[in-house]
Design an enzyme around this catalytic site. Structure first.
Site, PDB file in Angstrom:
ATOM      1  N   HIS A  34     -23.747  13.175 -11.922  1.00 31.60           N
ATOM      2  CA  HIS A  34     -24.131  12.258 -10.837  1.00 31.60           C
ATOM      3  C   HIS A  34     -24.982  11.084 -11.336  1.00 31.60           C
TER       4      HIS A  34
ATOM      5  N   SER B 153     -10.269   6.080  -5.120  1.00 28.93           N
ATOM      6  CA  SER B 153     -11.614   5.491  -5.075  1.00 28.93           C
ATOM      7  C   SER B 153     -12.757   6.490  -4.945  1.00 28.93           C
TER       8      SER B 153
ATOM      9  N   TYR C 134     -13.522   8.682 -12.330  1.00 31.44           N
ATOM     10  CA  TYR C 134     -13.229   7.487 -11.501  1.00 31.44           C
ATOM     11  C   TYR C 134     -13.695   6.225 -12.215  1.00 31.44           C
TER      12      TYR C 134
ATOM     13  N   ALA D 272      -6.304   1.752  -5.378  1.00 37.15           N
ATOM     14  CA  ALA D 272      -6.961   2.646  -6.337  1.00 37.15           C
ATOM     15  C   ALA D 272      -7.196   3.995  -5.683  1.00 37.15           C
TER      16      ALA D 272
ATOM     17  N   LYS E  16     -11.683   2.928 -13.774  1.00 38.51           N
ATOM     18  CA  LYS E  16     -11.903   1.540 -13.347  1.00 38.51           C
ATOM     19  C   LYS E  16     -12.304   0.666 -14.550  1.00 38.51           C
TER      20      LYS E  16
ATOM     21  N   ALA F 144     -14.496   5.760 -15.266  1.00 34.60           N
ATOM     22  CA  ALA F 144     -13.820   5.552 -16.556  1.00 34.60           C
ATOM     23  C   ALA F 144     -12.463   4.888 -16.325  1.00 34.60           C
TER      24      ALA F 144
ATOM     25  N   THR G 107     -15.868  -2.295  -9.812  1.00 34.46           N
ATOM     26  CA  THR G 107     -17.037  -1.637  -9.226  1.00 34.46           C
ATOM     27  C   THR G 107     -18.226  -1.678 -10.180  1.00 34.46           C
ATOM     28  N   ASP G 108     -19.419  -1.584  -9.606  1.00 27.96           N
ATOM     29  CA  ASP G 108     -20.624  -1.518 -10.450  1.00 27.96           C
ATOM     30  C   ASP G 108     -20.687  -0.207 -11.244  1.00 27.96           C
ATOM     31  N   GLU G 109     -19.884   0.797 -10.828  1.00 28.82           N
ATOM     32  CA  GLU G 109     -19.964   2.099 -11.508  1.00 28.82           C
ATOM     33  C   GLU G 109     -19.492   2.028 -12.958  1.00 28.82           C
TER      34      GLU G 109
ATOM     35  N   ASP H 163       0.856  -1.196   0.000  1.00 30.09           N
ATOM     36  CA  ASP H 163       0.000   0.000   0.000  1.00 30.09           C
ATOM     37  C   ASP H 163       0.890   1.244   0.000  1.00 30.09           C
TER      38      ASP H 163
ATOM     39  N   PHE I 108      -6.760  -4.180  -4.913  1.00 33.46           N
ATOM     40  CA  PHE I 108      -7.690  -3.172  -4.396  1.00 33.46           C
ATOM     41  C   PHE I 108      -7.153  -1.763  -4.607  1.00 33.46           C
TER      42      PHE I 108
ATOM     43  N   TYR J 104     -26.425  15.976  -1.861  1.00 41.14           N
ATOM     44  CA  TYR J 104     -26.201  16.403  -3.253  1.00 41.14           C
ATOM     45  C   TYR J 104     -27.545  16.373  -3.998  1.00 41.14           C
TER      46      TYR J 104
ATOM     47  N   ASN K 137     -30.310   8.060  -0.989  1.00 39.69           N
ATOM     48  CA  ASN K 137     -29.357   8.697  -0.059  1.00 39.69           C
ATOM     49  C   ASN K 137     -30.065   9.316   1.141  1.00 39.69           C
TER      50      ASN K 137
HETATM   51  P1  NAD Z   1      -9.840   3.369  -0.261  1.00 41.84           P
HETATM   52  O1  NAD Z   1      -9.673   4.671  -0.943  1.00 41.84           O
HETATM   53  O2  NAD Z   1     -10.360   3.314   1.125  1.00 41.84           O
HETATM   54  O3  NAD Z   1      -8.446   2.591  -0.250  1.00 41.84           O
HETATM   55  C1  NAD Z   1      -7.568   2.596  -1.343  1.00 41.84           C
HETATM   56  C2  NAD Z   1      -6.213   2.112  -0.839  1.00 41.84           C
HETATM   57  O4  NAD Z   1      -5.323   2.051  -1.956  1.00 41.84           O
HETATM   58  C3  NAD Z   1      -5.565   3.054   0.184  1.00 41.84           C
HETATM   59  O5  NAD Z   1      -5.051   2.300   1.269  1.00 41.84           O
HETATM   60  C4  NAD Z   1      -4.454   3.733  -0.586  1.00 41.84           C
HETATM   61  O6  NAD Z   1      -3.343   4.093   0.217  1.00 41.84           O
HETATM   62  C5  NAD Z   1      -4.076   2.636  -1.584  1.00 41.84           C
HETATM   63  N1  NAD Z   1      -3.444   3.166  -2.789  1.00 41.84           N
HETATM   64  C6  NAD Z   1      -3.844   4.239  -3.538  1.00 41.84           C
HETATM   65  N2  NAD Z   1      -2.979   4.427  -4.562  1.00 41.84           N
HETATM   66  C7  NAD Z   1      -2.036   3.444  -4.475  1.00 41.84           C
HETATM   67  C8  NAD Z   1      -0.910   3.089  -5.258  1.00 41.84           C
HETATM   68  N3  NAD Z   1      -0.562   3.799  -6.346  1.00 41.84           N
HETATM   69  N4  NAD Z   1      -0.181   2.025  -4.882  1.00 41.84           N
HETATM   70  C9  NAD Z   1      -0.497   1.303  -3.775  1.00 41.84           C
HETATM   71  N5  NAD Z   1      -1.546   1.605  -2.994  1.00 41.84           N
HETATM   72  C10 NAD Z   1      -2.319   2.649  -3.341  1.00 41.84           C
HETATM   73  O7  NAD Z   1     -10.737   2.503  -1.251  1.00 41.84           O
HETATM   74  P2  NAD Z   1     -11.810   1.363  -0.941  1.00 41.84           P
HETATM   75  O8  NAD Z   1     -13.118   1.983  -0.793  1.00 41.84           O
HETATM   76  O9  NAD Z   1     -11.278   0.455   0.084  1.00 41.84           O
HETATM   77  O10 NAD Z   1     -11.808   0.615  -2.366  1.00 41.84           O
HETATM   78  C11 NAD Z   1     -10.876  -0.420  -2.632  1.00 41.84           C
HETATM   79  C12 NAD Z   1     -11.120  -0.958  -4.035  1.00 41.84           C
HETATM   80  O11 NAD Z   1     -12.450  -1.444  -4.133  1.00 41.84           O
HETATM   81  C13 NAD Z   1     -10.970   0.099  -5.131  1.00 41.84           C
HETATM   82  O12 NAD Z   1     -10.347  -0.521  -6.225  1.00 41.84           O
HETATM   83  C14 NAD Z   1     -12.403   0.492  -5.465  1.00 41.84           C
HETATM   84  O13 NAD Z   1     -12.491   0.894  -6.808  1.00 41.84           O
HETATM   85  C15 NAD Z   1     -13.116  -0.830  -5.238  1.00 41.84           C
HETATM   86  N6  NAD Z   1     -14.544  -0.715  -4.846  1.00 41.84           N
HETATM   87  C16 NAD Z   1     -14.920   0.089  -3.814  1.00 41.84           C
HETATM   88  C17 NAD Z   1     -16.268   0.137  -3.407  1.00 41.84           C
HETATM   89  C18 NAD Z   1     -16.728   0.990  -2.260  1.00 41.84           C
HETATM   90  O14 NAD Z   1     -17.923   1.097  -2.028  1.00 41.84           O
HETATM   91  N7  NAD Z   1     -15.847   1.609  -1.486  1.00 41.84           N
HETATM   92  C19 NAD Z   1     -17.204  -0.641  -4.103  1.00 41.84           C
HETATM   93  C20 NAD Z   1     -16.773  -1.450  -5.173  1.00 41.84           C
HETATM   94  C21 NAD Z   1     -15.448  -1.480  -5.516  1.00 41.84           C
HETATM   95  O1  DAU Z   2     -20.830   1.747  -6.372  1.00 44.07           O
HETATM   96  C1  DAU Z   2     -19.542   1.469  -5.900  1.00 44.07           C
HETATM   97  C2  DAU Z   2     -18.812   2.760  -5.622  1.00 44.07           C
HETATM   98  O2  DAU Z   2     -19.390   3.312  -4.436  1.00 44.07           O
HETATM   99  C3  DAU Z   2     -17.314   2.578  -5.477  1.00 44.07           C
HETATM  100  O3  DAU Z   2     -16.787   2.138  -6.693  1.00 44.07           O
HETATM  101  C4  DAU Z   2     -16.655   3.892  -5.047  1.00 44.07           C
HETATM  102  O4  DAU Z   2     -15.275   3.675  -4.792  1.00 44.07           O
HETATM  103  C5  DAU Z   2     -17.319   4.387  -3.778  1.00 44.07           C
HETATM  104  O5  DAU Z   2     -16.767   5.632  -3.405  1.00 44.07           O
HETATM  105  C6  DAU Z   2     -18.827   4.521  -3.973  1.00 44.07           C
HETATM  106  O6  DAU Z   2     -19.142   5.596  -4.884  1.00 44.07           O
HETATM  107  P1  DAU Z   2     -20.353   6.621  -4.623  1.00 44.07           P
HETATM  108  O7  DAU Z   2     -20.096   7.833  -5.404  1.00 44.07           O
HETATM  109  O8  DAU Z   2     -21.659   5.944  -4.796  1.00 44.07           O
HETATM  110  O9  DAU Z   2     -20.137   6.864  -3.030  1.00 44.07           O
HETATM  111  P2  DAU Z   2     -20.182   8.181  -2.133  1.00 44.07           P
HETATM  112  O10 DAU Z   2     -20.114   7.714  -0.708  1.00 44.07           O
HETATM  113  O11 DAU Z   2     -19.208   9.199  -2.576  1.00 44.07           O
HETATM  114  O12 DAU Z   2     -21.630   8.736  -2.409  1.00 44.07           O
HETATM  115  C7  DAU Z   2     -22.792   7.947  -2.189  1.00 44.07           C
HETATM  116  C8  DAU Z   2     -23.996   8.778  -2.618  1.00 44.07           C
HETATM  117  O13 DAU Z   2     -24.178   9.852  -1.683  1.00 44.07           O
HETATM  118  C9  DAU Z   2     -23.833   9.430  -3.976  1.00 44.07           C
HETATM  119  O14 DAU Z   2     -25.103   9.452  -4.628  1.00 44.07           O
HETATM  120  C10 DAU Z   2     -23.404  10.866  -3.650  1.00 44.07           C
HETATM  121  C11 DAU Z   2     -24.114  11.135  -2.326  1.00 44.07           C
HETATM  122  N1  DAU Z   2     -23.411  12.056  -1.411  1.00 44.07           N
HETATM  123  C12 DAU Z   2     -22.121  11.789  -1.090  1.00 44.07           C
HETATM  124  C13 DAU Z   2     -21.418  12.622  -0.229  1.00 44.07           C
HETATM  125  C14 DAU Z   2     -19.983  12.339   0.120  1.00 44.07           C
HETATM  126  C15 DAU Z   2     -24.093  13.139  -0.847  1.00 44.07           C
HETATM  127  O15 DAU Z   2     -25.289  13.368  -1.121  1.00 44.07           O
HETATM  128  N2  DAU Z   2     -23.402  13.965   0.010  1.00 44.07           N
HETATM  129  C16 DAU Z   2     -22.081  13.758   0.330  1.00 44.07           C
HETATM  130  O16 DAU Z   2     -21.505  14.583   1.087  1.00 44.07           O
END
Ligand code: NAD
Ligand code: DAU
Length: 371
Positions: free
Chosen positions: A311, A89, A168, A87, A172, A170, A143-145, A37, A85, A225, A267
């Site tokens: 969005h 994110s 983001y 990324a 992924k 794009a 991710t589903d995005e 990491d 993982f 939002y 949300n």
């Molecule tokens: P996060 O941002 O919490 O963690 C990302 C981690 O990657 C961090 O520890 C960061 O230090 C590390 N990192 C970033 N750039 C790096 C690099 N160049 N080399 C090595 N390490 C690096 O993210 P998360 O929410 O835990 O997501 C993890 C993975 O899961 C991502 O690939 C994201 O696209 C995917 N994902 C996330 C969600 C979600 O809801 N959070 C859903 C589906 C998929």
């Molecule tokens: O669907 C999987 C994805 O979910 C992952 O790939 C991403 O890494 C992860 O960040 C997440 O993306 P979202 O954009 O859906 O998550 P976020 O928590 O940023 O936002 C969730 C929803 O809430 C989205 O519709 C935006 C809204 N939002 C978010 C924030 C931070 C608000 O309304 N207010 C806020 O302050």
């Protein structure tokens, strides 16, 4: 005997990665995890304190884009699987600064694929494709995005065309296409998992759920939002971890698997639920070190702010493939999972304070002062 002796997990100090490393160490006690990491703003060694003495966990600070380090690690540890993982994110950050999403998410993935290919190649088959050591696998956590946005009906299946809308997603989707290409062109043994929104412990408080918990506790505005009616499909992070492990152990090579638990919520519903739940805990006197009174948590905290550009309106995962073909299913109901998650944040206020110090405050002021 464990299927994998040594796994490279990248991004294992972040939210999902740290949960995954712990999940794997508990489920596969004979497997060694090398956790690479870069410790960006989202990477936090505090997420790993409960496994710091585990001899099967080796932490390496480094970048997945590093063209010297990655081959060195492959030689030193002889990985038989990679779970990527690592990324950038956060969608909002990708709108502010798309470039780093290309380098980490796309170039970093390609660097890992290339090294896996080189290190695992044993020769060539009669058609000229590389052959690989038995039992190796590269798993890309996606991710589903990447599928874009849904209207009021329908769900994402693995054959839904890719139509990413944010920098983001794009990046992924581009990474997924490289994984696909390495499988198609070089027969590299791969899987891709595409999961919906995760929630649970150790999520960085720039994301909706921990941000709202933190703001409610501090009586800060709750920035919604647009109209707040965007829909996300929520899955507990531990269920995501078990889904990835299922695909790692039993996924058919070259296949994509969606992971989701059928929990669509707007949300605004999530924000209301967090407000009620925190209020209840405060009324019952369960939260130490917080001066906020339950009757101060009112709807006045909810502020509709400028919408996120581009969005996505709705996400929903069809999980039929992973449930019917691999037998995976989620263990949490949303109600249990979210209650347990809110409890965790309220019991770990020090963790929250530590991650919010320093750069986080600057980020928060910059992003939300404009909205
Ligand atoms: P996060 O941002 O919490 O963690 C990302 C981690 O990657 C961090 O520890 C960061 O230090 C590390 N990192 C970033 N750039 C790096 C690099 N160049 N080399 C090595 N390490 C690096 O993210 P998360 O929410 O835990 O997501 C993890 C993975 O899961 C991502 O690939 C994201 O696209 C995917 N994902 C996330 C969600 C979600 O809801 N959070 C859903 C589906 C998929
Ligand atoms: O669907 C999987 C994805 O979910 C992952 O790939 C991403 O890494 C992860 O960040 C997440 O993306 P979202 O954009 O859906 O998550 P976020 O928590 O940023 O936002 C969730 C929803 O809430 C989205 O519709 C935006 C809204 N939002 C978010 C924030 C931070 C608000 O309304 N207010 C806020 O302050």
């Amino acid at each position: 005997m464990e299927k994998y002796k040594t796994i490279l997990v990248t991004g294992g100090a972040g939210f999902i990665g740290s949960n995954f490393v712990k999940y794997m160490l508990s489920q596969h006690p004979e497997t060694t995890i090398v956790n690479l990491d870069a410790l960006t703003y989202a990477g936090n060694l505090e997420n790993l304190t409960d496994i710091e003495d585990n001899p099967n966990h080796i932490f390496v600070k480094g970048d997945i884009c590093d063209q010297d380090l990655i081959p060195k690690l492959f030689k030193e540890y002889d990985f038989d699987a990679v779970v990527n993982f690592a990324a950038e994110s956060h969608v909002d950050r990708s709108i502010e600064n798309p470039g780093i999403f290309v380098s980490t998410n796309v170039e970093g993935t390609q660097n890992l694929l290339d090294n896996a290919k080189k290190q695992w190649t044993t020769g060539k088959d009669e058609e000229g494709f590389p052959t690989y050591r038995d039992g190796v696998k590269y798993l890309q956590v996606s991710t589903d995005e990447v599928y874009g946005a849904l209207g009021k009906t329908g769900m994402f299946t693995e054959t839904t065309p890719l139509a990413p809308n944010s920098p983001y997603s794009a990046s992924k989707a581009s990474a997924d296409l490289f994984v696909r290409a390495y499988h198609n062109t070089f027969h590299l043994p791969v899987n891709i998992t595409r999961c919906s929104n995760n929630y649970g412990p150790y999520q960085f408080p720039e994301k909706l759920i921990p941000l709202m918990i933190s703001n409610v506790l501090e009586l800060r505005d709750l920035p919604i939002y647009g109209d707040g009616m965007q829909i996300r499909d929520w899955l507990h992070v531990k269920d995501h971890c078990s889904g990835i492990d299922t695909v790692l152990q039993t996924g058919k090579m070259g296949e994509v698997y969606n992971i989701g638990g059928n929990n669509e919520k707007a949300n605004i519903e999530i924000i209301n639920l967090i407000m009620e739940n925190v209020k209840k805990h405060l009324s019952e006197g369960h939260v130490e070190g917080v001066n906020t009174q339950p009757d101060q948590i009112t709807d006045d905290l909810k502020i509709h702010v400028e919408d996120r550009l581009g969005h996505d309106r709705r996400y929903a995962i069809d999980n039929t493939k992973i449930t019917s073909q691999l037998g995976w299913e989620p263990s949490y109901t949303f109600e249990n999972g979210i209650a347990e998650t809110i409890d965790w944040y309220l019991n770990n206020l020090d963790w929250m304070e530590n991650v919010k110090s320093g750069g986080y405050q600057e980020y928060y002021d910059k992003m939300y002062s404009k909205k």
